[in-house]
Structures are given as structure tokens and as C-alpha cells.
Design a protein around this motif. Sequence first.
Motif, short mmCIF file in Angstrom:
data_model
loop_
_atom_site.label_atom_id
_atom_site.label_comp_id
_atom_site.label_asym_id
_atom_site.label_seq_id
_atom_site.Cartn_x
_atom_site.Cartn_y
_atom_site.Cartn_z
N PHE A 45 0.83 -1.21 0.00
CA PHE A 45 0.00 0.00 0.00
C PHE A 45 0.86 1.26 0.00
O PHE A 45 0.57 2.23 -0.71
CB PHE A 45 -0.93 0.01 1.21
CG PHE A 45 -1.61 1.32 1.45
CD1 PHE A 45 -2.61 1.77 0.60
CD2 PHE A 45 -1.25 2.13 2.53
CE1 PHE A 45 -3.23 3.01 0.80
CE2 PHE A 45 -1.87 3.36 2.74
CZ PHE A 45 -2.86 3.79 1.89
N PHE A 46 1.93 1.26 0.80
CA PHE A 46 2.76 2.46 0.93
C PHE A 46 3.74 2.67 -0.22
O PHE A 46 4.31 3.75 -0.35
CB PHE A 46 3.53 2.43 2.25
CG PHE A 46 2.67 2.69 3.47
CD1 PHE A 46 1.86 3.81 3.54
CD2 PHE A 46 2.67 1.81 4.54
CE1 PHE A 46 1.08 4.07 4.66
CE2 PHE A 46 1.89 2.05 5.66
CZ PHE A 46 1.09 3.18 5.73
N GLU A 47 3.92 1.66 -1.06
CA GLU A 47 4.96 1.73 -2.09
C GLU A 47 4.77 2.88 -3.07
O GLU A 47 5.74 3.41 -3.61
CB GLU A 47 5.02 0.41 -2.86
CG GLU A 47 5.84 -0.66 -2.17
CD GLU A 47 5.86 -1.97 -2.95
OE1 GLU A 47 5.21 -2.04 -4.01
OE2 GLU A 47 6.53 -2.91 -2.49
N LYS A 48 3.55 3.29 -3.33
CA LYS A 48 3.31 4.32 -4.35
C LYS A 48 3.52 5.74 -3.82
O LYS A 48 3.36 6.70 -4.57
CB LYS A 48 1.89 4.18 -4.90
CG LYS A 48 0.80 4.15 -3.88
CD LYS A 48 -0.53 3.78 -4.53
CE LYS A 48 -1.58 3.50 -3.48
NZ LYS A 48 -2.87 3.09 -4.06
N TYR A 49 3.87 5.86 -2.54
CA TYR A 49 4.10 7.18 -1.95
C TYR A 49 5.54 7.32 -1.48
O TYR A 49 6.14 6.37 -0.98
CB TYR A 49 3.16 7.40 -0.76
CG TYR A 49 1.71 7.49 -1.14
CD1 TYR A 49 1.15 8.69 -1.56
CD2 TYR A 49 0.88 6.36 -1.08
CE1 TYR A 49 -0.19 8.78 -1.90
CE2 TYR A 49 -0.47 6.44 -1.42
CZ TYR A 49 -0.99 7.66 -1.83
OH TYR A 49 -2.31 7.75 -2.18
N ALA A 50 6.07 8.54 -1.62
CA ALA A 50 7.41 8.84 -1.10
C ALA A 50 7.23 9.37 0.33
O ALA A 50 7.13 10.58 0.56
CB ALA A 50 8.10 9.88 -1.98
N LEU A 51 7.16 8.45 1.27
CA LEU A 51 6.89 8.83 2.65
C LEU A 51 8.13 9.39 3.33
O LEU A 51 9.26 8.95 3.08
CB LEU A 51 6.41 7.60 3.44
CG LEU A 51 5.13 6.92 2.95
CD1 LEU A 51 4.81 5.72 3.85
CD2 LEU A 51 3.97 7.89 2.92
N LYS A 52 7.90 10.34 4.24
CA LYS A 52 8.98 10.90 5.03
C LYS A 52 9.13 10.20 6.37
O LYS A 52 10.22 10.17 6.96
CB LYS A 52 8.75 12.40 5.27
CG LYS A 52 8.86 13.25 4.02
CD LYS A 52 10.28 13.23 3.48
CE LYS A 52 10.43 14.14 2.27
NZ LYS A 52 11.81 14.09 1.71
N SER A 53 8.04 9.62 6.86
CA SER A 53 8.06 8.96 8.17
C SER A 53 6.79 8.15 8.32
O SER A 53 5.83 8.33 7.57
CB SER A 53 8.19 9.98 9.31
OG SER A 53 7.13 10.91 9.23
N ILE A 54 6.80 7.27 9.33
CA ILE A 54 5.63 6.43 9.61
C ILE A 54 5.36 6.45 11.11
O ILE A 54 6.28 6.35 11.92
CB ILE A 54 5.87 4.97 9.15
CG1 ILE A 54 5.96 4.89 7.62
CG2 ILE A 54 4.74 4.06 9.64
CD1 ILE A 54 6.27 3.49 7.11
N GLY A 55 4.09 6.56 11.45
CA GLY A 55 3.66 6.44 12.84
C GLY A 55 2.79 5.21 12.99
O GLY A 55 1.85 5.01 12.22
N ILE A 56 3.11 4.36 13.96
CA ILE A 56 2.37 3.11 14.18
C ILE A 56 1.74 3.12 15.57
O ILE A 56 2.42 3.36 16.56
CB ILE A 56 3.30 1.89 14.07
CG1 ILE A 56 4.05 1.87 12.73
CG2 ILE A 56 2.50 0.59 14.24
CD1 ILE A 56 5.15 0.83 12.67
#
Length: 285
Positions: A45-56
Motif C-alpha cells: 500500500f505504501f509503495e506508491k508514496y514517497a513517505l517521510k516517516s511512519i507512525g504506528i
Amino acid sequence: MYYGGIEAGGTKFVCAVGNEQVNIIEKVSIPTTTPTETLNQVFHFFEKYALKSIGIGSFGPIDLNEKSPTFGYLTTTPRKGWENFNLLGAFKERYTMPISLTTDVNAAAYGEYIRGYKGSIDSCLYLTVGTGIGGGFIKHGDIVQGYGHPEMGHILIQKHPKDHYPVCCAFHPNCLEGMASGSSMEERYNKKAYEFDRDSEVWELEAHYLAQAIVNYTLIVRPDKIILGGGVMKQEQLFPLIREEFKVLMGDFVETPFLEEYIVGPKLGDNAGIVGCLTLASELV
């Protein structure tokens, strides 16, 4: 700039991408099966976005003691296949970006404090009443914990004299989760919470147990606001019953805010947890 948020539950993983304003751009729900199968779908799911960080924000218990050799692991969770699983490690193997990990209820409490109330209160306690029960406490913008995170759903409370149900918690004979969670209601009555009539007497027993817990939380931390979320609390008839029982049990011992403003539902609704995760992610960069 995009941030990733994951509300990791024992039933489903809610994943979302937010922008710089922490507005949700896209959100999906992924069934919780095995760690490998579930996380592969999360990563996809996250692969298509250039994420800066993740909160879990995850179900638990989780080892959040940074000095512990099992920091970031799920520990004694009842979810089969996830016991002693290195959740944080799985994400760090996949990504080099900053990652924040806390409990799902801590994330929901944080979302309500920062985004729901926008800092207009000094503290709030968030309690989710669903399949299980858990809670998080925010004070002056900080998630409060000590050696580990709180387990507010497992505080010991007094059993109602007319309640002869054997508690469903495998660890404690008379804890809140074992007597008032959605799972305990289903085991006690062979019906899910939403299947009961609004005026059913089962809600009086539920309110009795939740009010006991809220009295304890009030006496220990004196929050400005107690927010009740989760599937069971979608039964809005519970709120006046809890407030009335709280008033009886507290007996005017300590002062609280006006009860209709003190014991409330979440402003962010079902998005409290995922918004909290995205907010925590945004603060990492």
C-alpha cells in the motif's frame, strides 16, 4: 510531503497516507492474518508514496522500553501468530525513514488531544471499549508511560453481586476487560453489543463496570477529559448511564468538570487512532 500512519489492530490494520496538514489522502483496511501476509499488504500500500516517516499505533501488549532487548516487540498478545513478534524490527528492515511506535490507544488519545481538541485542554484520557479494552493518557502534550505503557483495561474492579458470569480474561479474575469488553458481552449473552436493544438492562451492568473504572482513573490522574471510543461505545445510550453511575460511585468526593463535558465520545470518531498515528509521524521530521 507525505506521512504514513498505521493503526494496527488484532482484527485489521488501518493504513493511511496524510499530507503536511495531516489530512488523509488515502486509507485502506487490511485484515490481520499472519505477520508476513499482513505486513506484505501494508508495504504494498505504501509503495506508491514517497513517505517521510511512519507512525504506528499497535495492539499489544508491546515492549516500549527502549532499554529492553525486545523493544518494539509484541509480547503476550492473545492474537495467535503475533506473540513475541518484532513489529518495529519488521518495519526497520524495510524502511530507513523515521518510525514512531506506540499503542493504538495512545495514538487515539494523542489524535484527540492534538487534532480533536487542538491543545485546548491540558490532559485527556482515552479509553477504547471494543473487542478488548485499553487506554492512553496525555499530559501537557506528552504520552504518559513509565517502564512500559499503561494497561488500563486490566485494572481490577469489583464484580456486581448479580453478575455470575466467569470473567473471560485469561490473566485476571476480575479485570475491566474481562467484565466489560465486547468479547465479554458476547460470551456472557451469546450476542454482540450492537444486537441488544437500546433500553436493554445489559447496558446498566456495562455502565456500572465502566463507571467504576472511570472513578479509579479520575482519582489517580485527574484528567481534564475522559474520552470513550470503540465499538461498544457506539451505543450512545451508555453515556448518560455511565455519568449517572459515576456520580453515585464517586459520591461528590472530588470535583470534576461538568459530567456531560467530562465523559464524552471522541471528536474524531473512528479516525482518532489513525489521525494520531499520522500526527506522530509528522512530528518525526
